[in-house]
Write a protein that holds these residues in place. Structure first.
Motif, short mmCIF file in Angstrom:
data_model
loop_
_atom_site.label_atom_id
_atom_site.label_comp_id
_atom_site.label_asym_id
_atom_site.label_seq_id
_atom_site.Cartn_x
_atom_site.Cartn_y
_atom_site.Cartn_z
N UNK A 183 -58.44 -49.27 56.99
CA UNK A 183 -57.50 -50.29 57.44
C UNK A 183 -56.47 -49.71 58.40
N UNK A 184 -56.18 -50.46 59.45
CA UNK A 184 -55.14 -50.07 60.40
C UNK A 184 -54.21 -51.23 60.66
N UNK A 185 -53.11 -51.00 61.37
CA UNK A 185 -52.14 -52.08 61.61
C UNK A 185 -52.67 -53.18 62.51
N UNK A 186 -53.72 -52.87 63.30
CA UNK A 186 -54.29 -53.85 64.22
C UNK A 186 -55.75 -54.12 63.92
N UNK A 187 -56.15 -53.93 62.67
CA UNK A 187 -57.55 -54.12 62.30
C UNK A 187 -58.18 -52.81 61.85
N UNK A 188 -59.51 -52.80 61.80
CA UNK A 188 -60.23 -51.63 61.31
C UNK A 188 -60.02 -50.43 62.24
N UNK A 189 -59.96 -49.24 61.63
CA UNK A 189 -59.79 -47.98 62.35
C UNK A 189 -60.92 -47.04 61.96
N UNK A 190 -61.48 -46.37 62.93
CA UNK A 190 -62.50 -45.37 62.66
C UNK A 190 -61.86 -44.22 61.89
N UNK A 191 -62.42 -43.81 60.75
CA UNK A 191 -61.81 -42.70 60.00
C UNK A 191 -61.84 -41.38 60.75
N UNK A 192 -62.70 -41.29 61.78
CA UNK A 192 -62.79 -40.06 62.57
C UNK A 192 -61.99 -40.18 63.88
N UNK A 193 -61.10 -41.16 63.93
CA UNK A 193 -60.20 -41.36 65.06
C UNK A 193 -59.42 -40.08 65.34
N UNK A 194 -59.39 -39.69 66.62
CA UNK A 194 -58.61 -38.50 66.97
C UNK A 194 -57.62 -38.81 68.08
N UNK A 195 -56.59 -37.98 68.15
CA UNK A 195 -55.49 -38.21 69.08
C UNK A 195 -55.78 -37.53 70.41
N UNK A 196 -56.47 -38.24 71.29
CA UNK A 196 -56.82 -37.67 72.60
C UNK A 196 -55.75 -37.90 73.65
N UNK A 197 -54.94 -38.94 73.46
CA UNK A 197 -53.94 -39.32 74.45
C UNK A 197 -52.61 -39.58 73.74
N UNK A 198 -51.51 -39.62 74.49
CA UNK A 198 -50.22 -39.99 73.87
C UNK A 198 -50.29 -41.35 73.19
N UNK A 199 -51.06 -42.28 73.76
CA UNK A 199 -51.18 -43.61 73.15
C UNK A 199 -51.90 -43.51 71.80
N UNK A 200 -52.90 -42.63 71.72
CA UNK A 200 -53.58 -42.42 70.44
C UNK A 200 -52.61 -41.89 69.39
N UNK A 201 -51.74 -40.98 69.80
CA UNK A 201 -50.78 -40.42 68.85
C UNK A 201 -49.81 -41.50 68.36
N UNK A 202 -49.41 -42.39 69.25
CA UNK A 202 -48.55 -43.51 68.84
C UNK A 202 -49.28 -44.42 67.86
N UNK A 203 -50.56 -44.65 68.11
CA UNK A 203 -51.35 -45.47 67.19
C UNK A 203 -51.47 -44.81 65.83
N UNK A 204 -51.69 -43.49 65.83
CA UNK A 204 -51.77 -42.76 64.56
C UNK A 204 -50.45 -42.89 63.78
N UNK A 205 -49.33 -42.86 64.50
CA UNK A 205 -48.04 -43.01 63.82
C UNK A 205 -47.93 -44.38 63.16
#
Length: 212
Positions: A183-205
């Motif tokens: 579960x993620x704040x905007x729907x399903x999230x891949x459990x293997x999601x990685x922080x490739x970009x600053x935007x990814x890091x914001x999403x992880x937060x």
């Protein structure tokens, strides 16, 4: 660390160039007040019998994490397969009884806490098969369980110029294990999601800040 009759060595891969993050060590960027690498360690260490970090350059920058740092054994940036080989060679030198290594990306804070157990269950009947994680219909080759018995073949392939993981795994028996989305704040999230970009890091937060 876990204890089992069939030990597994965990290898966190931090050998990437992090171009989309502007260079540097992506895994040292902070998420929820601690480095991404710490999140990965906390995920993988309980699942394995020993844990090492594959990274190139000065190992002193990782001294605070208390892990053996193993560089790529192949000259030049040879990609994740070189990190797999580095982990296999560490296992051969330091834990010769270990038949397996399990790799994970060091910038991936949400991978499953039963990742190694499920891959090991799938791979054992077919040893020396490779077991690879998948989710959402996609394979995640960096998240795999690798038989140390394939060390010689992997080194030969890298020395011959093989760089893509699937180009090598396609030559060997490989089983795939599918994991559910989280579960993620905007729907399903891949459990293997990685922080490739600053935007990814914001999403992880935002994921970390979700109510439990």
């Amino acid at each position: 660390m876990s204890e089992r009759d069939d030990p597994v060595i965990g290898v966190l891969l931090a050998g990437g160039l992090a171009r989309r993050m502007g260079g540097g060590d992506k895994c040292l960027l902070e998420l929820a007040g601690k480095p991404l690498l710490t999140h990965a360690i906390e995920r993988l260490a309980p699942q394995t019998d020993a844990l090492v970090l594959n990274a190139n350059g000065d190992p002193a920058r990782f001294a605070a994490f208390g892990l053996d740092v193993v560089p790529d054994p192949i000259a030049g940036y040879a990609g994740p397969l070189a990190g797999v080989l580095a982990g296999m060679e560490w296992a051969r030198r330091n834990r010769p009884s270990a038949r397996w290594i399990a790799t994970a990306a060091s910038d991936t804070p949400f991978f499953p806490r039963d990742y190694v157990a499920r891959l090991l269950e799938a791979a054992q009947p077919h040893h020396p098969a490779i077991a690879m994680a998948a989710s959402g219909g996609r394979e995640h080759p960096v998240f795999s369980l690798w038989p140390v018995a394939l060390i010689g073949d992997l080194r030969s392939a890298l020395e011959a110029g093989t760089r893509k993981i699937l180009d090598w795994t396609d030559r060997h028996t490989t089983v795939t294990v599918s994991f559910d989305m989280i579960d993620g704040p905007d729907g399903d999230v891949d459990p293997f999601f990685n922080a490739n970009t600053p935007e990814d890091l914001e999403r992880a937060q935002r994921i970390v800040e979700m109510p439990s």
